[in-house]
Design a protein around this motif. Structure first.
Motif, PDB file in Angstrom:
ATOM      1  N   THR A 269       0.813  -1.217   0.000  1.00 22.87           N
ATOM      2  CA  THR A 269       0.000   0.000   0.000  1.00 22.87           C
ATOM      3  C   THR A 269       0.848   1.269   0.000  1.00 22.87           C
ATOM      4  O   THR A 269       0.310   2.377  -0.049  1.00 22.87           O
ATOM      5  N   SER A 270       2.173   1.102   0.057  1.00 20.49           N
ATOM      6  CA  SER A 270       3.116   2.239   0.023  1.00 20.49           C
ATOM      7  C   SER A 270       2.885   3.229   1.165  1.00 20.49           C
ATOM      8  O   SER A 270       3.044   4.433   0.985  1.00 20.49           O
ATOM      9  N   ASP A 271       2.509   2.707   2.338  1.00 28.70           N
ATOM     10  CA  ASP A 271       2.327   3.551   3.526  1.00 28.70           C
ATOM     11  C   ASP A 271       3.637   3.535   4.306  1.00 28.70           C
ATOM     12  O   ASP A 271       3.887   2.648   5.124  1.00 28.70           O
ATOM     13  N   GLN A 272       4.488   4.517   4.042  1.00 25.25           N
ATOM     14  CA  GLN A 272       5.828   4.530   4.622  1.00 25.25           C
ATOM     15  C   GLN A 272       5.808   4.679   6.143  1.00 25.25           C
ATOM     16  O   GLN A 272       6.643   4.100   6.841  1.00 25.25           O
ATOM     17  N   PHE A 273       4.857   5.442   6.659  1.00 22.45           N
ATOM     18  CA  PHE A 273       4.786   5.638   8.110  1.00 22.45           C
ATOM     19  C   PHE A 273       4.479   4.317   8.808  1.00 22.45           C
ATOM     20  O   PHE A 273       5.184   3.901   9.734  1.00 22.45           O
ATOM     21  N   GLU A 274       3.426   3.629   8.373  1.00 22.15           N
ATOM     22  CA  GLU A 274       3.058   2.370   9.006  1.00 22.15           C
ATOM     23  C   GLU A 274       4.078   1.274   8.713  1.00 22.15           C
ATOM     24  O   GLU A 274       4.322   0.401   9.557  1.00 22.15           O
ATOM     25  N   LEU A 275       4.688   1.321   7.544  1.00 26.77           N
ATOM     26  CA  LEU A 275       5.752   0.367   7.231  1.00 26.77           C
ATOM     27  C   LEU A 275       6.914   0.540   8.198  1.00 26.77           C
ATOM     28  O   LEU A 275       7.442  -0.442   8.748  1.00 26.77           O
ATOM     29  N   GLY A 276       7.298   1.784   8.434  1.00 26.69           N
ATOM     30  CA  GLY A 276       8.370   2.047   9.388  1.00 26.69           C
ATOM     31  C   GLY A 276       8.024   1.566  10.784  1.00 26.69           C
ATOM     32  O   GLY A 276       8.860   0.993  11.495  1.00 26.69           O
ATOM     33  N   ARG A 277       6.774   1.746  11.188  1.00 22.40           N
ATOM     34  CA  ARG A 277       6.348   1.293  12.518  1.00 22.40           C
ATOM     35  C   ARG A 277       6.397  -0.231  12.614  1.00 22.40           C
ATOM     36  O   ARG A 277       6.760  -0.784  13.655  1.00 22.40           O
ATOM     37  N   SER A 278       6.051  -0.911  11.533  1.00 23.89           N
ATOM     38  CA  SER A 278       6.108  -2.380  11.546  1.00 23.89           C
ATOM     39  C   SER A 278       7.552  -2.868  11.576  1.00 23.89           C
ATOM     40  O   SER A 278       7.882  -3.822  12.286  1.00 23.89           O
ATOM     41  N   TRP A 279       8.423  -2.236  10.795  1.00 25.57           N
ATOM     42  CA  TRP A 279       9.838  -2.594  10.859  1.00 25.57           C
ATOM     43  C   TRP A 279      10.398  -2.369  12.266  1.00 25.57           C
ATOM     44  O   TRP A 279      11.155  -3.197  12.786  1.00 25.57           O
ATOM     45  N   ALA A 280      10.026  -1.249  12.870  1.00 18.07           N
ATOM     46  CA  ALA A 280      10.527  -0.931  14.215  1.00 18.07           C
ATOM     47  C   ALA A 280      10.058  -1.970  15.236  1.00 18.07           C
ATOM     48  O   ALA A 280      10.839  -2.436  16.075  1.00 18.07           O
ATOM     49  N   ALA A 281       8.776  -2.329  15.179  1.00 15.14           N
ATOM     50  CA  ALA A 281       8.244  -3.313  16.122  1.00 15.14           C
ATOM     51  C   ALA A 281       8.889  -4.684  15.911  1.00 15.14           C
ATOM     52  O   ALA A 281       9.203  -5.400  16.872  1.00 15.14           O
ATOM     53  N   TYR A 282       9.088  -5.041  14.653  1.00 15.18           N
ATOM     54  CA  TYR A 282       9.733  -6.318  14.325  1.00 15.18           C
ATOM     55  C   TYR A 282      11.174  -6.325  14.831  1.00 15.18           C
ATOM     56  O   TYR A 282      11.627  -7.290  15.474  1.00 15.18           O
ATOM     57  N   GLY A 283      11.884  -5.238  14.567  1.00 17.50           N
ATOM     58  CA  GLY A 283      13.268  -5.153  15.025  1.00 17.50           C
ATOM     59  C   GLY A 283      13.392  -5.232  16.533  1.00 17.50           C
ATOM     60  O   GLY A 283      14.268  -5.919  17.070  1.00 17.50           O
ATOM     61  N   ALA A 284      12.495  -4.548  17.246  1.00 17.40           N
ATOM     62  CA  ALA A 284      12.519  -4.578  18.706  1.00 17.40           C
ATOM     63  C   ALA A 284      12.261  -5.985  19.230  1.00 17.40           C
ATOM     64  O   ALA A 284      12.904  -6.439  20.185  1.00 17.40           O
ATOM     65  N   ALA A 285      11.318  -6.696  18.592  1.00 19.19           N
ATOM     66  CA  ALA A 285      11.014  -8.063  19.008  1.00 19.19           C
ATOM     67  C   ALA A 285      12.206  -8.990  18.778  1.00 19.19           C
ATOM     68  O   ALA A 285      12.539  -9.828  19.628  1.00 19.19           O
ATOM     69  N   LEU A 286      12.866  -8.836  17.639  1.00 19.24           N
ATOM     70  CA  LEU A 286      14.037  -9.666  17.341  1.00 19.24           C
ATOM     71  C   LEU A 286      15.161  -9.403  18.334  1.00 19.24           C
ATOM     72  O   LEU A 286      15.817 -10.342  18.808  1.00 19.24           O
ATOM     73  N   LEU A 287      15.391  -8.146  18.662  1.00 17.63           N
ATOM     74  CA  LEU A 287      16.423  -7.826  19.650  1.00 17.63           C
ATOM     75  C   LEU A 287      16.106  -8.458  20.999  1.00 17.63           C
ATOM     76  O   LEU A 287      16.981  -9.017  21.663  1.00 17.63           O
ATOM     77  N   LYS A 288      14.839  -8.358  21.393  1.00 18.83           N
ATOM     78  CA  LYS A 288      14.417  -8.908  22.688  1.00 18.83           C
ATOM     79  C   LYS A 288      14.680 -10.401  22.770  1.00 18.83           C
ATOM     80  O   LYS A 288      14.986 -10.939  23.836  1.00 18.83           O
TER      81      LYS A 288
END
Length: 222
Positions: A165-184
């Motif tokens: 859907t080319s929603d860069q804001f929500e895409l960034g939020r999903s990447w951030a949440a995914y990255g945080a989960a992987l780090l945890k």
């Protein structure tokens, strides 16, 4: 807005408030966003526009969630939920469910967050709301990560939706949440790679509030 005000076109003026509120929220200017939404809310109430009033309540609640005011958001969402039920407004209902799930995650109510996000997933799929499906996948990923269970597929599905859907804001939020989960869960290299994608995206669109949250994630994982 000036033209709408000049000709007393209140509905168009309210729509301008909605867009400016969204822009301010995504730029991390939360007081400005809340002021725009308050202005819009007053107009919808004066015009008797119940569906638009409900949507604005959700938008305002989402700003409060970004600012971690979970109690304030829940109070607004309860009003929006009552409107959605009264009008049988399915899209509004799924927006409320996702926002309530976000609030429940913020207060550590994992079981409630899972129930709400799962209901949002089913409803958003039924009505064909890809945006809300992407949000629900992200929320379910966060729930599963907090429970220490398999979470990656939910995040991947969320990323896929927002890439399409080319929603860069929500895409960034999903990447951030995914990255945080992987780090945890100890996957440092992949976690940092996703956080870097999120950071680059937020910088490119000026999402300063999300950048501040990324800094907090980095500090917690040093």
């Amino acid at each position: 807005m000036a033209l709408a005000q000049e000709i007393n076109d209140q509905r168009n003026y309210a729509q301008c408030c909605d867009i400016l509120g969204l822009i301010a929220a995504r730029q991390g200017e939360y007081p400005a966003a809340l002021a725009r939404y308050d202005e819009e809310l007053a107009l919808h109430r004066a015009l008797g526009s119940a569906p638009e009033e409900g949507s604005t309540l959700v938008n305002k609640a989402n700003v409060l969630l970004m600012n971690e005011d979970f109690a304030g958001a829940q109070a607004l969402l309860q009003l929006a939920q009552e409107t959605a039920e009264r009008l049988n407004a399915q899209r509004l209902k799924v927006e409320v469910l996702n926002a309530l799930a976000e609030a429940a995650l913020g207060t550590g109510e994992l079981a409630r967050a899972a129930q709400l996000a799962d209901e949002a997933m089913r409803l958003s799929t039924a009505i064909g709301s890809r945006h809300e499906t992407g949000v629900a996948h992200r929320l379910l990923g966060r729930v599963q990560a907090a429970r220490g269970k398999n979470f990656e597929q939910h995040f991947r599905s969320s990323v896929e939706v927002f890439e399409q859907t080319s929603d860069q804001f929500e895409l960034g939020r999903s990447w951030a949440a995914y990255g945080a989960a992987l780090l945890k869960h100890g996957n440092v290299s992949s976690g940092e790679a996703y956080l870097k994608r999120a950071k680059d995206t937020f910088i490119s669109i000026g999402a300063n509030g999300e950048l501040e949250r990324l800094r907090s994630i980095a500090e917690r994982n040093r």
